[in-house]
Design a protein around this motif. Sequence first.
Motif, mmCIF file in Angstrom:
data_model
loop_
_atom_site.group_PDB
_atom_site.id
_atom_site.type_symbol
_atom_site.label_atom_id
_atom_site.label_comp_id
_atom_site.label_asym_id
_atom_site.label_seq_id
_atom_site.Cartn_x
_atom_site.Cartn_y
_atom_site.Cartn_z
ATOM 1 N N ILE A 5 -9.997 -0.554 10.980
ATOM 2 C CA ILE A 5 -9.255 0.046 10.238
ATOM 3 C C ILE A 5 -8.014 -0.876 10.090
ATOM 4 N N LEU A 6 -7.492 -1.318 8.946
ATOM 5 C CA LEU A 6 -6.388 -2.251 8.731
ATOM 6 C C LEU A 6 -5.450 -1.370 8.251
ATOM 7 N N PHE A 7 -4.339 -1.346 8.897
ATOM 8 C CA PHE A 7 -2.941 -0.650 8.196
ATOM 9 C C PHE A 7 -2.014 -1.550 7.538
ATOM 10 N N ASP A 8 -1.492 -1.365 6.537
ATOM 11 C CA ASP A 8 0.091 -1.787 6.080
ATOM 12 C C ASP A 8 0.860 -1.273 6.814
ATOM 13 N N PHE A 9 2.195 -1.756 6.826
ATOM 14 C CA PHE A 9 3.110 -1.584 7.866
ATOM 15 C C PHE A 9 4.080 -0.704 7.171
ATOM 16 N N ASN A 10 5.045 -1.362 6.344
ATOM 17 C CA ASN A 10 6.074 -0.459 5.683
ATOM 18 C C ASN A 10 5.583 0.394 4.661
ATOM 19 N N GLY A 11 5.842 1.539 4.978
ATOM 20 C CA GLY A 11 5.255 2.708 4.014
ATOM 21 C C GLY A 11 4.011 3.154 4.661
ATOM 22 N N VAL A 12 3.581 2.690 5.830
ATOM 23 C CA VAL A 12 2.153 3.365 6.168
ATOM 24 C C VAL A 12 2.546 3.753 7.905
ATOM 25 N N ILE A 13 3.019 2.594 8.412
ATOM 26 C CA ILE A 13 3.299 2.872 10.072
ATOM 27 C C ILE A 13 4.822 3.425 9.944
ATOM 28 N N ILE A 14 5.450 2.668 9.218
ATOM 29 C CA ILE A 14 6.890 3.256 9.121
ATOM 30 C C ILE A 14 7.146 3.553 7.677
ATOM 31 N N ASP A 15 7.881 4.705 7.524
ATOM 32 C CA ASP A 15 8.144 5.288 6.123
ATOM 33 C C ASP A 15 9.598 4.986 5.898
ATOM 34 N N ASP A 16 9.732 3.590 5.439
ATOM 35 C CA ASP A 16 10.873 3.043 5.277
ATOM 36 C C ASP A 16 11.214 2.040 3.964
ATOM 37 N N GLU A 17 10.472 2.437 3.090
ATOM 38 C CA GLU A 17 10.519 1.736 1.788
ATOM 39 C C GLU A 17 11.953 2.120 0.929
ATOM 40 N N GLY A 171 -16.900 -4.764 3.818
ATOM 41 C CA GLY A 171 -17.100 -3.340 3.546
ATOM 42 C C GLY A 171 -17.109 -2.429 4.621
ATOM 43 N N GLU A 172 -17.129 -3.060 5.908
ATOM 44 C CA GLU A 172 -17.232 -2.215 7.204
ATOM 45 C C GLU A 172 -15.478 -2.116 7.722
ATOM 46 N N CYS A 173 -14.707 -2.500 6.692
ATOM 47 C CA CYS A 173 -13.187 -2.601 7.075
ATOM 48 C C CYS A 173 -12.482 -1.289 6.115
ATOM 49 N N LEU A 174 -11.786 -0.492 6.661
ATOM 50 C CA LEU A 174 -11.025 0.398 5.904
ATOM 51 C C LEU A 174 -9.571 0.107 6.148
ATOM 52 N N VAL A 175 -8.999 -0.068 4.812
ATOM 53 C CA VAL A 175 -7.396 -0.450 4.414
ATOM 54 C C VAL A 175 -6.658 0.752 4.455
ATOM 55 N N ILE A 176 -5.743 0.955 4.840
ATOM 56 C CA ILE A 176 -4.617 2.081 4.752
ATOM 57 C C ILE A 176 -3.328 1.558 4.173
ATOM 58 N N GLU A 177 -3.058 2.008 2.813
ATOM 59 C CA GLU A 177 -2.202 1.239 2.178
ATOM 60 C C GLU A 177 -1.114 2.359 1.434
ATOM 61 N N ASP A 178 -0.047 1.923 0.937
ATOM 62 C CA ASP A 178 0.783 2.928 0.322
ATOM 63 C C ASP A 178 1.274 2.581 -1.146
ATOM 64 N N ALA A 179 0.836 1.300 -1.513
ATOM 65 C CA ALA A 179 1.215 0.774 -2.816
ATOM 66 C C ALA A 179 0.185 0.048 -3.500
ATOM 67 N N PRO A 180 0.209 0.211 -4.978
ATOM 68 C CA PRO A 180 -0.839 -0.262 -5.488
ATOM 69 C C PRO A 180 -1.292 -1.911 -5.405
ATOM 70 N N PRO A 181 -0.088 -2.976 -5.171
ATOM 71 C CA PRO A 181 -0.542 -4.311 -4.803
ATOM 72 C C PRO A 181 -1.343 -4.194 -3.484
ATOM 73 N N GLY A 182 -1.022 -3.589 -2.475
ATOM 74 C CA GLY A 182 -2.006 -3.629 -1.430
ATOM 75 C C GLY A 182 -3.507 -3.046 -1.429
ATOM 76 N N ILE A 183 -3.601 -2.138 -2.581
ATOM 77 C CA ILE A 183 -5.084 -1.355 -2.663
ATOM 78 C C ILE A 183 -5.681 -2.518 -3.536
ATOM 79 N N GLU A 184 -5.092 -3.284 -4.336
ATOM 80 C CA GLU A 184 -5.670 -4.261 -4.957
ATOM 81 C C GLU A 184 -6.232 -5.335 -4.155
#
Length: 230
Positions: A5-17, A171-184
């Motif tokens: 599992i791969l996490f974005d940081f700002n907006g996912v770990i810390i809700d600080d945008e 495909g064995e990696c799950l990404v957790i993101e909070d913004a469209p550019p990260g999803i893309e």
Amino acid sequence: MIKAILFDFNGVIIDDERIHLKAYREVLEAACVQLTDADYFESLGMDDVAFTHAAFARANQTVDDKTTRSIIDQEHARHRSLIEKEIPFAPGIITFVKEAARKYELGIVSMAERTEIDHVLSTKSLAENFSVIVSASPGFKHKPAPDAYNFALKSLNEARRADRSLPLLPGECLVIEDAPPGIEAARSAGMRTLAVTNTVTEQLLRAAGADIVTASLADWNTDAVHHLFD
């Protein structure tokens, strides 16, 4: 089957945008550059250098490297002062990370600078849960380019080869993101995606192609990951 599992940081770990928005607005206004809410949220996924250059470009101004660094350092200092009393960790994130680390390999993939990531993780001793931390680098194109996610997978697999384990597939990696550019970016790297509506709307995240959208990771555990993604 999800194995990392791969996490974005700002907006996912810390809700600080919005805290970054406030800090950048104050610093840029002192340099006679305006920053609207729309400007900020349209720049999600950028690293600090690209963000600063874009802000000056919108004002039809040029900015040299020295001034860019000064703007970034001032924003970092202001951001730290705003979270000094209490770091706004996203709801449920600490519990989720600690539980997930017992079953999955974890990583952080962010366009934030490493010093800012380390500063936040150190307050809850979270760094030990992550096998890889990818931060802003001159060698990476910022999100929505997949560079940072590709590098994270490469780093995980180098460690796995050293342990004589089979390499991970994208495909064995799950990404957790909070913004469209990260999803893309994650989708371009061939990874699965879970979007959290900490920063933008569900509609925008679905339009970017998120596999699943949730209001909060407080509602998630490793069983949910298994049942919904495996």
